[in-house]
Design an enzyme around this catalytic site. Structure first.
Site, mmCIF file in Angstrom:
data_model
loop_
_atom_site.group_PDB
_atom_site.id
_atom_site.type_symbol
_atom_site.label_atom_id
_atom_site.label_comp_id
_atom_site.label_asym_id
_atom_site.label_seq_id
_atom_site.Cartn_x
_atom_site.Cartn_y
_atom_site.Cartn_z
ATOM 1 N N ASP A 180 -14.253 22.059 -32.607
ATOM 2 C CA ASP A 180 -14.955 20.951 -31.975
ATOM 3 C C ASP A 180 -16.408 21.400 -31.842
ATOM 4 O OD1 ASP A 180 -12.437 19.887 -31.691
ATOM 5 O OD2 ASP A 180 -12.546 19.616 -29.521
ATOM 6 N N SER A 213 -20.726 29.277 -28.980
ATOM 7 C CA SER A 213 -21.766 29.679 -29.916
ATOM 8 C C SER A 213 -21.751 28.831 -31.173
ATOM 9 C CB SER A 213 -21.628 31.158 -30.256
ATOM 10 O OG SER A 213 -22.769 31.620 -30.924
ATOM 11 N N HIS A 238 -10.518 27.599 -35.568
ATOM 12 C CA HIS A 238 -9.318 27.513 -36.397
ATOM 13 C C HIS A 238 -9.666 27.626 -37.879
ATOM 14 C CE1 HIS A 238 -6.578 26.020 -33.096
ATOM 15 N NE2 HIS A 238 -7.774 25.926 -32.528
#
Length: 285
Positions: free
Chosen positions: A89, A252, A146
């Protein structure tokens, strides 16, 4: 004011501040921890409805909250072997071709793939004339990273560096930002060639972790470290699309590199566009 914000980053003790914040974020402070989490949720409009544990009292430390797990099914993974999915995200900072070994950081600022990859010229050559995408994770985002595709880990590289903020303002004003900040480079072999997934550190990013190796940083040092992994056997690291591969404490940037003619970006890609982990990112050529 923007110049002052950027200029201060050259003067603050980046590593000392980051160590301090990391310790505080890992502290079990009971009701104080809960109060800080509640403030953070309100301040950054964090969506706790999708969290596996929505009650702030569940989290013993701020870091536990920051890397919170989502409910099962909250991020369905787009099906299809040819579909590469968003690893996090985030928000698209920049994306496009790697031209003359250079990646776009922001308008007027480029940086080299070789520097990003820890100075390894042979490794950078694998991505010559390829493609890249830079994704910025804001404080409100889900902070587990992921796999965008199936992959077998070939090499992991720890590259020491500065800890500038990686927000858009800093990216527009600090030259060579992503190639000067601390980072962990992960090289995967995939069905469509090599793929790099780079986790870039920043101010108050207390640690970068990988599912196969645990905490990579801290401790921090001044030496580039490399770990090679076998393609098969008990020590092989083979991950499926959508599987967790790492996480930030605190947030980050993730940078992906793809080989020449390996992928084409999805039509939904645009600078400044929010991304949702598991949705289409690119397609195999």
């Amino acid at each position: 004011m923007d110049k002052i914000k950027v200029g201060l980053q050259y003067w603050i003790p980046q590593h000392g501040l980051t160590r301090l914040v990391g310790k505080l974020a890992s502290a079990k402070a009971g009701s104080l921890t809960t109060a800080i989490i509640r403030w953070f949720i309100k301040q950054y409009n964090v969506n706790m409805d999708e969290a596996k544990h929505a009650d702030p009292k569940h989290y013993k430390t701020f870091n536990e909250f920051f890397v919170r797990e989502l409910k099962e099914g909250a991020r369905p993974i787009a099906e299809g072997d040819a579909i590469i999915t968003h690893p996090a995200d985030a928000c698209v900072s920049q994306f496009g071709p790697i031209t003359n070994g250079q990646l776009i950081q922001a308008k007027g600022h480029d940086f080299s793939a070789q520097e990003l990859l820890g100075g390894d010229a042979a490794l950078a050559e694998e991505f010559k004339d390829g493609s890249f995408a830079t994704l910025y994770l804001s404080p409100r985002d889900y902070h587990r990273v992921h796999m965008p595709c199936d992959g077998t880990l070939r090499q992991m590289i720890y590259v020491p560096g500065d800890l500038f903020s990686v927000n858009p303002l800093t990216a527009e004003n600090v030259p060579n930002l992503f190639a000067r900040n601390e980072r962990v480079v992960c090289i995967f072999d995939t069905e469509f060639g090599p793929m790099a997934q780079v986790l870039v550190g920043a101010t108050i990013v207390g640690s970068i972790e990988q599912v196969w190796a645990g905490t990579i940083t801290p401790p921090r040092g001044n030496t580039v470290y490399k770990w090679d992994y076998p393609a098969s056997g008990n020590h092989a690291v083979i991950l499926k699309k959508g599987e967790e591969m790492g996480r930030f404490k605190l947030g980050s940037t993730v940078i992906n590199l793809f080989a020449k003619d390996a992928i084409r970006f999805d039509e939904s890609m645009a600078n400044g566009q929010p991304t949702v982990m598991g949705t289409p990112y690119a397609h195999q050529q």
